[in-house]
Motif scaffolding. Structure first.
Motif, PDB file in Angstrom:
ATOM      1  N   UNK A  68       0.831  -1.199   0.000  1.00 35.33           N
ATOM      2  CA  UNK A  68       0.000   0.000   0.000  1.00 35.33           C
ATOM      3  C   UNK A  68       0.869   1.253   0.000  1.00 35.33           C
ATOM      4  N   UNK A  69       1.936   1.242   0.778  1.00 39.81           N
ATOM      5  CA  UNK A  69       2.811   2.412   0.845  1.00 39.81           C
ATOM      6  C   UNK A  69       3.414   2.725  -0.519  1.00 39.81           C
ATOM      7  N   UNK A  70       3.864   1.686  -1.239  1.00 40.93           N
ATOM      8  CA  UNK A  70       4.454   1.895  -2.555  1.00 40.93           C
ATOM      9  C   UNK A  70       3.407   2.377  -3.554  1.00 40.93           C
ATOM     10  N   UNK A  71       2.193   1.831  -3.456  1.00 44.22           N
ATOM     11  CA  UNK A  71       1.130   2.248  -4.363  1.00 44.22           C
ATOM     12  C   UNK A  71       0.814   3.727  -4.187  1.00 44.22           C
ATOM     13  N   UNK A  72       0.671   4.142  -2.940  1.00 43.35           N
ATOM     14  CA  UNK A  72       0.312   5.533  -2.684  1.00 43.35           C
ATOM     15  C   UNK A  72       1.443   6.483  -3.074  1.00 43.35           C
ATOM     16  N   UNK A  73       2.692   6.072  -2.831  1.00 40.74           N
ATOM     17  CA  UNK A  73       3.828   6.900  -3.225  1.00 40.74           C
ATOM     18  C   UNK A  73       3.897   7.005  -4.748  1.00 40.74           C
ATOM     19  N   UNK A  74       3.610   5.887  -5.418  1.00 41.55           N
ATOM     20  CA  UNK A  74       3.624   5.900  -6.882  1.00 41.55           C
ATOM     21  C   UNK A  74       2.552   6.839  -7.421  1.00 41.55           C
ATOM     22  N   UNK A  77       3.763  10.424  -6.924  1.00 38.91           N
ATOM     23  CA  UNK A  77       4.826  10.750  -7.873  1.00 38.91           C
ATOM     24  C   UNK A  77       4.262  10.936  -9.275  1.00 38.91           C
ATOM     25  N   UNK A  78       3.309  10.085  -9.650  1.00 43.41           N
ATOM     26  CA  UNK A  78       2.697  10.184 -10.973  1.00 43.41           C
ATOM     27  C   UNK A  78       1.965  11.513 -11.123  1.00 43.41           C
ATOM     28  N   UNK A  79       1.144  11.862 -10.127  1.00 39.41           N
ATOM     29  CA  UNK A  79       0.380  13.105 -10.198  1.00 39.41           C
ATOM     30  C   UNK A  79       1.302  14.315 -10.274  1.00 39.41           C
ATOM     31  N   UNK A  80       2.316  14.367  -9.404  1.00 42.98           N
ATOM     32  CA  UNK A  80       3.220  15.514  -9.390  1.00 42.98           C
ATOM     33  C   UNK A  80       4.044  15.567 -10.675  1.00 42.98           C
ATOM     34  N   UNK A  81       4.387  14.389 -11.210  1.00 45.60           N
ATOM     35  CA  UNK A  81       5.132  14.357 -12.468  1.00 45.60           C
ATOM     36  C   UNK A  81       4.321  14.915 -13.616  1.00 45.60           C
ATOM     37  N   UNK A  82       3.041  14.548 -13.688  1.00 48.46           N
ATOM     38  CA  UNK A  82       2.184  15.066 -14.762  1.00 48.46           C
ATOM     39  C   UNK A  82       2.000  16.578 -14.641  1.00 48.46           C
ATOM     40  N   UNK A  83       1.913  17.075 -13.406  1.00 52.08           N
ATOM     41  CA  UNK A  83       1.805  18.527 -13.219  1.00 52.08           C
ATOM     42  C   UNK A  83       3.089  19.221 -13.655  1.00 52.08           C
ATOM     43  N   UNK A  84       4.226  18.645 -13.302  1.00 47.86           N
ATOM     44  CA  UNK A  84       5.506  19.248 -13.668  1.00 47.86           C
ATOM     45  C   UNK A  84       5.731  19.226 -15.170  1.00 47.86           C
ATOM     46  N   UNK A  85       5.242  18.174 -15.830  1.00 46.50           N
ATOM     47  CA  UNK A  85       5.432  18.035 -17.278  1.00 46.50           C
ATOM     48  C   UNK A  85       4.421  18.837 -18.084  1.00 46.50           C
ATOM     49  N   UNK A  86       3.395  19.359 -17.428  1.00 48.90           N
ATOM     50  CA  UNK A  86       2.370  20.102 -18.145  1.00 48.90           C
ATOM     51  C   UNK A  86       1.289  19.236 -18.748  1.00 48.90           C
ATOM     52  N   UNK A  87       1.245  17.961 -18.358  1.00 48.16           N
ATOM     53  CA  UNK A  87       0.142  17.098 -18.793  1.00 48.16           C
ATOM     54  C   UNK A  87      -1.145  17.530 -18.085  1.00 48.16           C
ATOM     55  N   UNK A 143      -5.184   9.783  -0.498  1.00 47.34           N
ATOM     56  CA  UNK A 143      -5.466  11.206  -0.593  1.00 47.34           C
ATOM     57  C   UNK A 143      -4.435  12.024   0.170  1.00 47.34           C
ATOM     58  N   UNK A 144      -3.973  11.476   1.280  1.00 49.11           N
ATOM     59  CA  UNK A 144      -2.937  12.173   2.055  1.00 49.11           C
ATOM     60  C   UNK A 144      -1.637  12.239   1.249  1.00 49.11           C
ATOM     61  N   UNK A 145      -1.298  11.149   0.568  1.00 52.37           N
ATOM     62  CA  UNK A 145      -0.056  11.115  -0.213  1.00 52.37           C
ATOM     63  C   UNK A 145      -0.113  12.048  -1.408  1.00 52.37           C
ATOM     64  N   UNK A 146      -1.246  12.093  -2.076  1.00 49.98           N
ATOM     65  CA  UNK A 146      -1.371  12.932  -3.271  1.00 49.98           C
ATOM     66  C   UNK A 146      -1.747  14.369  -2.955  1.00 49.98           C
ATOM     67  N   UNK A 147      -2.261  14.604  -1.749  1.00 50.55           N
ATOM     68  CA  UNK A 147      -2.767  15.934  -1.356  1.00 50.55           C
ATOM     69  C   UNK A 147      -3.728  16.474  -2.406  1.00 50.55           C
ATOM     70  N   UNK A 148      -4.657  15.608  -2.803  1.00 47.25           N
ATOM     71  CA  UNK A 148      -5.595  16.001  -3.850  1.00 47.25           C
ATOM     72  C   UNK A 148      -6.910  15.265  -3.684  1.00 47.25           C
ATOM     73  N   UNK A 149      -8.013  15.933  -4.065  1.00 49.59           N
ATOM     74  CA  UNK A 149      -9.304  15.271  -4.239  1.00 49.59           C
ATOM     75  C   UNK A 149      -9.340  14.820  -5.695  1.00 49.59           C
TER      76      UNK A 149
END
Length: 430
Positions: A68-74, A77-87, A143-149
């Motif tokens: 679960x920890x790896x899933x939430x971290x992934x 990371x995916x969400x923040x990566x897409x934001x950084x890349x402009x996706x 939700x805590x890991x992604x800080x997003x709804x």
């Protein structure tokens, strides 16, 4: 279910900076959307969505990993990566969003915003189902890991009855109709045939009119009980005011856009149909009914009109199970609940059949919940398990129980159409 209770404030919906896909950075908007996380049929539906586009939102709402920890971290990371890349990119100014779903004659419109959280005792947002605490804990960690709804809850409220044709709509209805007559921010058609359109509402007067109209209303949670419980859990222990005081919701006025109520079916893993039928003994009446599935469901509907009834499937046939023995119900169904709750199919299924007759543990490893009957039957056949197909509960029963403060057994109903996930997100770091 129109006004909040005496002395209670109503719905407090506020604008937010929506996070949306940048169309030029993805194959298509349809290819990056997903049904809500609990509707995705796993593993087939998950793999289908992942392969539709490398940026499909399912990679965030249902991340994969060994723990679960790896899933939430992934997911984070995916969400923040897409934001950084402009996706993905955040809108420049806060807004409420009008959201439309259309397929054939079905049209549903509502307003997406950030809703101030409230407890059931406040009589503002009414849940009608119990939740599975393990699921709440997992969604809270995500939700805590992604800080997003990541996806809006579906809430319904009763707006004012429409007046005569010459009388224009007022309040939220007027804003929704006016905005829907303008060009949308986005439009797409998903593979289920639904056309989706989204508009931003930024005019201060329109926003004020929506907020004032909703401020004396209460809402029913139609879909998203676990996410609402997650919002409340994540708010605990945090200083207020903060972004965690609010949660992402879609509010639909069912006076103008009545929702459909469908059943949620059960897959009982590791319980072959033959064994399930033998264990029934004389506790229920059992009859084999002809297929195909649509024909068997009609037989179920006819039996359900007279009392508790279920369809068992998984051995290539359909078995109608009805007329429970009164002695079994008296022994297994809690007697300290209202009669309407005690007679629910989900109550009888879990109290009398699953717990007593079949002696199955109430765990996600043994009991899966599926929204599509054909998917439940297919998985039962493939895994030599039992699919229990349910008949929908009337919406009036749901509202009456919720209004009386009575929770239905979890996964008793499926309201729809549900909002597509991925059209607009809420980043709490903003």
């Amino acid at each position: 279910m129109n006004s909040a209770g005496p002395g209670k404030s109503g719905l407090d919906l506020v604008p937010f900076r929506g996070v949306r896909y940048v169309p030029e950075r993805v194959g298509s908007l349809a290819a990056v959307t997903s049904p809500p996380y609990d509707v995705v049929v796993r593993p087939d539906g998950l793999l289908h969505l992942e392969s539709a586009d490398p940026h499909n939102i399912v990679r965030v709402i249902l991340p994969q990993g060994e723990s679960a920890e790896l899933r939430h971290r992934h997911a984070a990371d995916t969400l923040r990566g897409w934001l950084a890349e402009g996706v993905l990119a955040a809108d420049g100014t806060p807004a409420l969003y009008v959201y439309e779903q259309r397929r054939g004659d079905l049209l549903q419109r509502g307003v997406i915003g950030a809703l101030r959280l409230s407890e059931p005792s406040e009589g503002v947002v009414l849940p009608h189902e119990d939740v599975i605490q393990d699921v709440v804990a997992d969604r809270a960690d995500l939700m805590r890991a992604t800080a997003a709804n990541l996806e809006p809850l579906l809430l319904t409220y009763r707006g004012d009855e429409p007046g005569a044709e010459e009388v224009p709509a007022a309040g939220t209805a007027a804003v929704v109709e006016s905005v829907a007559a303008t060009p949308p921010l986005l439009a797409t058609v998903t593979e289920d045939g639904f056309a989706h359109r989204l508009w931003a509402v930024r005019d201060p007067e329109d926003i004020a009119e929506v907020r004032a109209d909703l401020s004396h209303r209460q809402a029913l949670i139609a879909d998203g009980h676990h996410r609402w419980a997650t919002y409340l859990r994540l708010r605990e222990g945090r200083p207020s005011p903060s972004p965690w005081d609010y949660g992402l919701v879609l509010l639909v006025d069912t006076v103008r856009h009545p929702l459909r109520v469908r059943a949620i079916h059960r897959l009982l893993r590791g319980l072959p149909v033959g064994r399930a039928l033998r264990l029934l003994g004389d506790t229920f009446r059992v009859r084999e009914v002809p297929g195909p599935l649509a024909e068997a469901e009609r037989a179920l509907a006819g039996a359900a009109a007279g009392g508790n009834a279920f369809l068992l499937a998984g051995d290539g046939r359909f078995h109608l199970v009805d007329r429970p023995a009164p002695a079994l119900l008296a022994r297994t169904v809690p007697s300290d609940r209202p009669p309407a709750w005690r007679s629910l199919d989900a109550t009888v299924l879990h109290s009398a059949l699953i717990a007593e007759v079949w002696s199955l543990p109430d765990s996600s490893e043994r009991i899966a919940y599926l929204h599509e009957a054909d998917a439940a039957v297919e998985q039962a056949v493939r895994t030599d398990s039992t699919a229990v197909l349910m008949h929908p509960v009337a919406e009036s029963v749901v509202r009456d129980l919720a209004g009386a403060g009575v929770r239905m057994p979890r996964k008793s109903t499926s309201f729809g159409p549900k909002p597509a996930t991925g059209l607009v997100l809420r980043d709490l770091d903003l």
